[in-house]
Design a protein around this motif. Structure first.
Motif, PDB file in Angstrom:
ATOM      1  N   PRO A  35      -3.732  -0.673  -0.273  1.00 20.99           N
ATOM      2  CA  PRO A  35      -3.896  -1.727  -1.275  1.00 20.99           C
ATOM      3  C   PRO A  35      -2.805  -2.786  -1.191  1.00 20.99           C
ATOM      4  CG  PRO A  35      -3.022   0.264  -2.280  1.00 20.99           C
ATOM      5  CD  PRO A  35      -3.334   0.599  -0.848  1.00 20.99           C
ATOM      6  N   ARG A  36      -1.727  -2.496  -0.465  1.00 15.07           N
ATOM      7  CA  ARG A  36      -0.637  -3.447  -0.345  1.00 15.07           C
ATOM      8  C   ARG A  36       0.096  -3.251   0.974  1.00 15.07           C
ATOM      9  NH1 ARG A  36      -0.105  -0.217  -3.950  1.00 15.07           N
ATOM     10  NH2 ARG A  36       1.138   0.282  -5.548  1.00 15.07           N
ATOM     11  N   GLN A  37       0.735  -4.307   1.396  1.00 17.66           N
ATOM     12  CA  GLN A  37       1.592  -4.263   2.569  1.00 17.66           C
ATOM     13  C   GLN A  37       3.009  -4.556   2.096  1.00 17.66           C
ATOM     14  OE1 GLN A  37       0.326  -3.464   5.636  1.00 17.66           O
ATOM     15  NE2 GLN A  37      -1.693  -3.333   4.702  1.00 17.66           N
ATOM     16  N   VAL A  38       3.982  -3.841   2.647  1.00 19.21           N
ATOM     17  CA  VAL A  38       5.371  -4.003   2.238  1.00 19.21           C
ATOM     18  C   VAL A  38       6.166  -4.554   3.419  1.00 19.21           C
ATOM     19  CG1 VAL A  38       7.418  -2.851   1.319  1.00 19.21           C
ATOM     20  CG2 VAL A  38       5.140  -2.094   0.610  1.00 19.21           C
ATOM     21  N   VAL A  39       6.694  -5.759   3.243  1.00 21.57           N
ATOM     22  CA  VAL A  39       7.503  -6.421   4.267  1.00 21.57           C
ATOM     23  C   VAL A  39       8.960  -6.231   3.893  1.00 21.57           C
ATOM     24  CG1 VAL A  39       8.032  -8.603   5.419  1.00 21.57           C
ATOM     25  CG2 VAL A  39       5.694  -8.150   4.620  1.00 21.57           C
ATOM     26  N   LEU A  50       6.814  -2.080   6.533  1.00 22.89           N
ATOM     27  CA  LEU A  50       7.076  -0.658   6.376  1.00 22.89           C
ATOM     28  C   LEU A  50       5.771   0.102   6.549  1.00 22.89           C
ATOM     29  CD1 LEU A  50       9.485  -0.404   3.297  1.00 22.89           C
ATOM     30  CD2 LEU A  50      10.028  -0.042   5.695  1.00 22.89           C
ATOM     31  N   ASP A  51       5.837   1.216   7.239  1.00 29.26           N
ATOM     32  CA  ASP A  51       4.688   2.095   7.403  1.00 29.26           C
ATOM     33  C   ASP A  51       4.475   2.846   6.095  1.00 29.26           C
ATOM     34  OD1 ASP A  51       2.793   3.976   8.099  1.00 29.26           O
ATOM     35  OD2 ASP A  51       4.001   4.917   9.669  1.00 29.26           O
ATOM     36  N   MET A  52       3.329   2.622   5.457  1.00 33.43           N
ATOM     37  CA  MET A  52       3.053   3.214   4.140  1.00 33.43           C
ATOM     38  C   MET A  52       3.157   4.744   4.157  1.00 33.43           C
ATOM     39  SD  MET A  52       2.446   0.682   2.049  1.00 33.43           S
ATOM     40  CE  MET A  52       1.559   1.352   0.658  1.00 33.43           C
ATOM     41  N   LYS A  53       2.785   5.370   5.263  1.00 28.63           N
ATOM     42  CA  LYS A  53       2.772   6.835   5.333  1.00 28.63           C
ATOM     43  C   LYS A  53       4.143   7.418   5.653  1.00 28.63           C
ATOM     44  CE  LYS A  53      -2.021   6.939   6.657  1.00 28.63           C
ATOM     45  NZ  LYS A  53      -2.956   6.878   7.744  1.00 28.63           N
ATOM     46  N   ASN A  54       5.032   6.605   6.188  1.00 26.82           N
ATOM     47  CA  ASN A  54       6.329   7.106   6.619  1.00 26.82           C
ATOM     48  C   ASN A  54       7.469   6.484   5.814  1.00 26.82           C
ATOM     49  OD1 ASN A  54       7.949   8.725   8.255  1.00 26.82           O
ATOM     50  ND2 ASN A  54       8.323   7.053   9.686  1.00 26.82           N
ATOM     51  N   SER A  55       7.195   6.086   4.579  1.00 26.48           N
ATOM     52  CA  SER A  55       8.207   5.445   3.747  1.00 26.48           C
ATOM     53  C   SER A  55       8.143   5.976   2.321  1.00 26.48           C
ATOM     54  CB  SER A  55       7.993   3.931   3.733  1.00 26.48           C
ATOM     55  OG  SER A  55       8.085   3.395   5.033  1.00 26.48           O
ATOM     56  N   VAL A  56       9.232   5.802   1.623  1.00 25.65           N
ATOM     57  CA  VAL A  56       9.324   6.176   0.216  1.00 25.65           C
ATOM     58  C   VAL A  56       9.423   4.887  -0.593  1.00 25.65           C
ATOM     59  CG1 VAL A  56      10.714   7.371  -1.524  1.00 25.65           C
ATOM     60  CG2 VAL A  56      10.488   8.330   0.776  1.00 25.65           C
TER      61      VAL A  56
END
Length: 171
Positions: A11-15, A87-93
Motif C-alpha cells: 500500500p506504500r513505498q518507503v524512500v 526500503l524493502d517492505m519485507k526486510n525492514s522495521v
C-alpha cells in the motif's frame, strides 16, 4: 543509478535517504517531489549518529516503477543527498508515534484504559474530562487502535509519520 525494487502489492513505498544536515534541505527535497507531481503521504527527518548527516524518510502510495525511478534519480542528483533507496517492505522495521486526546468521563475511563493496555499504549495525561494516549508501533497497529477508539469523542490526533530501518547488516 539506484536499483529500484517496487512491491506493487504494497500500500506504500518507503524512500530512505541520508542527506547533509544543512538549512532548507528538507524543503528542497519536498519541493522537488512536489514539482514532479509526486504525492508524499508522510515525511520524517532526524539527525543520525553520524555528525552532519540527517535521515529523511518519505512515504508514498506510488507504485509505478518508472515514476519512482525518476524521482529517486532526480533527488540523487542533489549535491546534499549522500544516499537514497527504497526500503524493502519485507526486510525492514517500521514505526510511528501517535498522540491522541480523547474526551472522557469517569464512566468511560476503565474501558479506554483496557483498550490502551491491549495496544500496549500509555496514558500520559489524565484530567477530569480527557486523557492523552501515547502509542508507538506499525502504522497498521495505530490504525487499529484509532478504529477501536473511534466511537469516543476524539479531540485531537497527532501522528509522526513512518520511519523505518532495514533488518540485519548491509552487505
Amino acid at each position: 543509478m539506484t536499483e529500484i525494487k517496487v512491491n506493487k502489492d504494497a500500500p506504500r513505498q518507503v524512500v530512505r535517504m541520508l542527506v547533509d544536515n544543512q538549512p532548507n534541505v528538507l524543503a528542497r527535497i519536498s519541493s522537488l517531489f512536489g514539482r514532479r507531481n509526486f504525492n508524499i503521504s508522510t515525511i520524517t527527518a532526524s539527525e543520525t549518529h553520524i555528525p552532519g548527516l540527517t535521515r529523511i524518510t518519505v512515504v508514498t502510495g506510488e507504485t509505478d516503477e518508472n515514476v519512482l525511478h525518476q524521482i529517486i534519480a532526480q533527488t540523487e542528483k542533489l549535491e546534499v543527498v549522500r544516499e537514497i533507496y527504497l526500503l524493502d517492505m519485507k526486510n525492514s522495521v517500521y514505526r510511528e508515534l501517535l498522540l491522541v486526546k480523547i474526551r472522557t468521563d469517569k464512566n468511560e475511563r476503565s474501558a479506554l484504559h483496557e483498550i490502551v493496555d491491549i495496544y500496549r499504549g500509555k496514558i500520559i495525561d489524565l484530567s477530569k474530562n480527557s486523557m492523552i494516549v501515547e502509542l508507538t508501533g506499525s502504522p497498521e497497529k495505530l490504525d487499529g487502535f484509532m478504529n477501536m477508539v473511534s466511537c469516543y469523542d476524539i479531540i485531537e490526533v497527532c501522528r509522526t509519520g513512518i520511519t523505518g530501518i532495514e533488518r540485519g547488516l548491509a552487505e
